[in-house]
Design a protein around this motif. Sequence first.
Motif, PDB file in Angstrom:
ATOM      1  N   ARG A  38       0.833  -1.209   0.000  1.00 47.10           N
ATOM      2  CA  ARG A  38       0.000   0.000   0.000  1.00 47.10           C
ATOM      3  C   ARG A  38       0.865   1.255   0.000  1.00 47.10           C
ATOM      4  O   ARG A  38       0.511   2.257  -0.606  1.00 47.10           O
ATOM      5  CB  ARG A  38      -0.940  -0.010   1.198  1.00 47.10           C
ATOM      6  N   HIS A  39       1.976   1.215   0.675  1.00 47.65           N
ATOM      7  CA  HIS A  39       2.867   2.363   0.730  1.00 47.65           C
ATOM      8  C   HIS A  39       3.648   2.528  -0.574  1.00 47.65           C
ATOM      9  O   HIS A  39       3.726   3.621  -1.120  1.00 47.65           O
ATOM     10  CB  HIS A  39       3.832   2.223   1.910  1.00 47.65           C
ATOM     11  N   ARG A  40       4.219   1.458  -1.077  1.00 48.95           N
ATOM     12  CA  ARG A  40       5.134   1.542  -2.219  1.00 48.95           C
ATOM     13  C   ARG A  40       4.464   1.512  -3.582  1.00 48.95           C
ATOM     14  O   ARG A  40       4.979   2.088  -4.537  1.00 48.95           O
ATOM     15  CB  ARG A  40       6.147   0.400  -2.140  1.00 48.95           C
ATOM     16  N   HIS A  41       3.335   0.811  -3.685  1.00 51.92           N
ATOM     17  CA  HIS A  41       2.731   0.593  -4.999  1.00 51.92           C
ATOM     18  C   HIS A  41       1.297   1.091  -5.109  1.00 51.92           C
ATOM     19  O   HIS A  41       0.625   0.798  -6.097  1.00 51.92           O
ATOM     20  CB  HIS A  41       2.762  -0.901  -5.337  1.00 51.92           C
ATOM     21  N   GLY A  42       0.816   1.819  -4.128  1.00 48.43           N
ATOM     22  CA  GLY A  42      -0.582   2.222  -4.079  1.00 48.43           C
ATOM     23  C   GLY A  42      -1.041   3.155  -5.173  1.00 48.43           C
ATOM     24  O   GLY A  42      -2.234   3.286  -5.414  1.00 48.43           O
ATOM     25  N   TYR A  43      -0.103   3.800  -5.855  1.00 48.99           N
ATOM     26  CA  TYR A  43      -0.474   4.701  -6.948  1.00 48.99           C
ATOM     27  C   TYR A  43      -0.956   3.952  -8.180  1.00 48.99           C
ATOM     28  O   TYR A  43      -1.761   4.450  -8.942  1.00 48.99           O
ATOM     29  CB  TYR A  43       0.720   5.572  -7.351  1.00 48.99           C
ATOM     30  N   TRP A  44      -0.444   2.752  -8.405  1.00 50.64           N
ATOM     31  CA  TRP A  44      -0.740   2.059  -9.657  1.00 50.64           C
ATOM     32  C   TRP A  44      -1.215   0.615  -9.501  1.00 50.64           C
ATOM     33  O   TRP A  44      -1.728   0.036 -10.445  1.00 50.64           O
ATOM     34  CB  TRP A  44       0.478   2.088 -10.562  1.00 50.64           C
ATOM     35  N   ARG A  45      -1.069   0.020  -8.324  1.00 46.04           N
ATOM     36  CA  ARG A  45      -1.501  -1.363  -8.132  1.00 46.04           C
ATOM     37  C   ARG A  45      -2.552  -1.422  -7.022  1.00 46.04           C
ATOM     38  O   ARG A  45      -2.331  -0.907  -5.932  1.00 46.04           O
ATOM     39  CB  ARG A  45      -0.302  -2.242  -7.776  1.00 46.04           C
ATOM     40  N   ARG A  46      -3.663  -2.065  -7.310  1.00 42.84           N
ATOM     41  CA  ARG A  46      -4.737  -2.172  -6.323  1.00 42.84           C
ATOM     42  C   ARG A  46      -4.348  -3.128  -5.205  1.00 42.84           C
ATOM     43  O   ARG A  46      -3.684  -4.117  -5.420  1.00 42.84           O
ATOM     44  CB  ARG A  46      -6.024  -2.647  -6.986  1.00 42.84           C
ATOM     45  N   SER A  47      -4.790  -2.790  -3.994  1.00 39.82           N
ATOM     46  CA  SER A  47      -4.557  -3.615  -2.824  1.00 39.82           C
ATOM     47  C   SER A  47      -5.888  -4.199  -2.367  1.00 39.82           C
ATOM     48  O   SER A  47      -6.910  -3.516  -2.383  1.00 39.82           O
ATOM     49  CB  SER A  47      -3.936  -2.774  -1.705  1.00 39.82           C
ATOM     50  N   ARG A  48      -5.852  -5.447  -1.943  1.00 40.85           N
ATOM     51  CA  ARG A  48      -7.072  -6.099  -1.453  1.00 40.85           C
ATOM     52  C   ARG A  48      -7.262  -5.802   0.030  1.00 40.85           C
ATOM     53  O   ARG A  48      -6.348  -5.972   0.829  1.00 40.85           O
ATOM     54  CB  ARG A  48      -6.999  -7.598  -1.663  1.00 40.85           C
ATOM     55  N   ARG A  54     -17.770  -5.821   6.081  1.00 42.00           N
ATOM     56  CA  ARG A  54     -18.357  -5.470   4.779  1.00 42.00           C
ATOM     57  C   ARG A  54     -17.628  -6.236   3.678  1.00 42.00           C
ATOM     58  O   ARG A  54     -16.638  -6.911   3.934  1.00 42.00           O
ATOM     59  CB  ARG A  54     -18.330  -3.965   4.549  1.00 42.00           C
ATOM     60  N   ASP A  55     -18.109  -6.086   2.477  1.00 43.56           N
ATOM     61  CA  ASP A  55     -17.527  -6.817   1.351  1.00 43.56           C
ATOM     62  C   ASP A  55     -16.063  -6.419   1.138  1.00 43.56           C
ATOM     63  O   ASP A  55     -15.697  -5.254   1.331  1.00 43.56           O
ATOM     64  CB  ASP A  55     -18.304  -6.522   0.070  1.00 43.56           C
ATOM     65  N   PRO A  56     -15.240  -7.379   0.718  1.00 44.61           N
ATOM     66  CA  PRO A  56     -13.844  -7.057   0.395  1.00 44.61           C
ATOM     67  C   PRO A  56     -13.788  -6.030  -0.732  1.00 44.61           C
ATOM     68  O   PRO A  56     -14.731  -5.898  -1.516  1.00 44.61           O
ATOM     69  CB  PRO A  56     -13.252  -8.390  -0.066  1.00 44.61           C
ATOM     70  N   ALA A  57     -12.667  -5.310  -0.793  1.00 42.59           N
ATOM     71  CA  ALA A  57     -12.491  -4.292  -1.823  1.00 42.59           C
ATOM     72  C   ALA A  57     -11.074  -4.362  -2.385  1.00 42.59           C
ATOM     73  O   ALA A  57     -10.141  -4.744  -1.682  1.00 42.59           O
ATOM     74  CB  ALA A  57     -12.754  -2.912  -1.235  1.00 42.59           C
ATOM     75  N   GLU A  58     -10.935  -3.986  -3.641  1.00 44.28           N
ATOM     76  CA  GLU A  58      -9.629  -3.873  -4.311  1.00 44.28           C
ATOM     77  C   GLU A  58      -9.504  -2.407  -4.714  1.00 44.28           C
ATOM     78  O   GLU A  58     -10.208  -1.948  -5.615  1.00 44.28           O
ATOM     79  CB  GLU A  58      -9.580  -4.767  -5.551  1.00 44.28           C
ATOM     80  N   VAL A  59      -8.629  -1.660  -4.034  1.00 44.82           N
ATOM     81  CA  VAL A  59      -8.557  -0.225  -4.268  1.00 44.82           C
ATOM     82  C   VAL A  59      -7.111   0.259  -4.395  1.00 44.82           C
ATOM     83  O   VAL A  59      -6.180  -0.395  -3.929  1.00 44.82           O
ATOM     84  CB  VAL A  59      -9.247   0.569  -3.135  1.00 44.82           C
ATOM     85  N   LEU A  60      -6.968   1.409  -5.021  1.00 41.36           N
ATOM     86  CA  LEU A  60      -5.683   2.094  -5.052  1.00 41.36           C
ATOM     87  C   LEU A  60      -5.496   2.835  -3.740  1.00 41.36           C
ATOM     88  O   LEU A  60      -6.470   3.262  -3.114  1.00 41.36           O
ATOM     89  CB  LEU A  60      -5.639   3.078  -6.226  1.00 41.36           C
ATOM     90  N   THR A  61      -4.251   3.014  -3.310  1.00 43.05           N
ATOM     91  CA  THR A  61      -3.963   3.718  -2.058  1.00 43.05           C
ATOM     92  C   THR A  61      -2.897   4.794  -2.296  1.00 43.05           C
ATOM     93  O   THR A  61      -1.790   4.711  -1.772  1.00 43.05           O
ATOM     94  CB  THR A  61      -3.501   2.729  -0.973  1.00 43.05           C
ATOM     95  N   PRO A  62      -3.224   5.823  -3.097  1.00 39.32           N
ATOM     96  CA  PRO A  62      -2.239   6.869  -3.354  1.00 39.32           C
ATOM     97  C   PRO A  62      -2.018   7.754  -2.128  1.00 39.32           C
ATOM     98  O   PRO A  62      -2.848   7.800  -1.227  1.00 39.32           O
ATOM     99  CB  PRO A  62      -2.868   7.662  -4.496  1.00 39.32           C
ATOM    100  N   CYS A  63      -0.903   8.426  -2.107  1.00 36.09           N
ATOM    101  CA  CYS A  63      -0.576   9.417  -1.077  1.00 36.09           C
ATOM    102  C   CYS A  63      -0.442   8.835   0.322  1.00 36.09           C
ATOM    103  O   CYS A  63      -0.663   9.527   1.307  1.00 36.09           O
ATOM    104  CB  CYS A  63      -1.594  10.552  -1.061  1.00 36.09           C
ATOM    105  N   VAL A  64      -0.081   7.572   0.430  1.00 37.71           N
ATOM    106  CA  VAL A  64       0.138   6.970   1.740  1.00 37.71           C
ATOM    107  C   VAL A  64       1.446   7.521   2.292  1.00 37.71           C
ATOM    108  O   VAL A  64       2.465   7.533   1.608  1.00 37.71           O
ATOM    109  CB  VAL A  64       0.184   5.433   1.648  1.00 37.71           C
ATOM    110  N   GLY A  65       1.430   7.971   3.532  1.00 39.34           N
ATOM    111  CA  GLY A  65       2.606   8.576   4.140  1.00 39.34           C
ATOM    112  C   GLY A  65       3.591   7.565   4.698  1.00 39.34           C
ATOM    113  O   GLY A  65       3.266   6.393   4.908  1.00 39.34           O
ATOM    114  N   ASP A  66       4.791   8.055   4.951  1.00 36.19           N
ATOM    115  CA  ASP A  66       5.821   7.223   5.582  1.00 36.19           C
ATOM    116  C   ASP A  66       5.438   6.852   7.010  1.00 36.19           C
ATOM    117  O   ASP A  66       6.037   5.964   7.599  1.00 36.19           O
ATOM    118  CB  ASP A  66       7.167   7.950   5.602  1.00 36.19           C
ATOM    119  N   ASP A  67       4.439   7.539   7.562  1.00 36.21           N
ATOM    120  CA  ASP A  67       3.990   7.266   8.924  1.00 36.21           C
ATOM    121  C   ASP A  67       2.818   6.274   8.967  1.00 36.21           C
ATOM    122  O   ASP A  67       2.167   6.118   9.990  1.00 36.21           O
ATOM    123  CB  ASP A  67       3.606   8.563   9.635  1.00 36.21           C
TER     124      ASP A  67
END
Length: 99
Positions: A38-48, A54-67
């Motif tokens: 989610r931190h390294r690849h969230g701009y272009w690869r979806r994370s499960r 609730r139902d599972p989701a496959e989403v992008l996670t852009p702008c994840v901080g180092d914290d």
Amino acid sequence: MAVWFGLWHSGNGYSPPEPGDLEEFSSLADAQAKLADRHRHGYWRRSRFAFVARDPAEVLTPCVGDDCEISLYGSREVLDHPDRRIFLGPRGGVRVEDC
């Protein structure tokens, strides 16, 4: 392998997680890999996200901080104090500590 339940804190670009955001991880290694992805690849690869309530989701996670971090719990019912914390170390590795 133990099943873990966690709340992902994605850094200052996102709002804090709520109990409805609780996820299930198949192992400690699974949770570590999800945090890194989610931190390294969230701009272009979806994370499960295997949400518990609730139902599972496959989403992008852009702008994840180092914290970013995942607070892990041994049970889905008791969320008042995490058992472990997964976070990024100073050189970008994924670290685990007991709480």
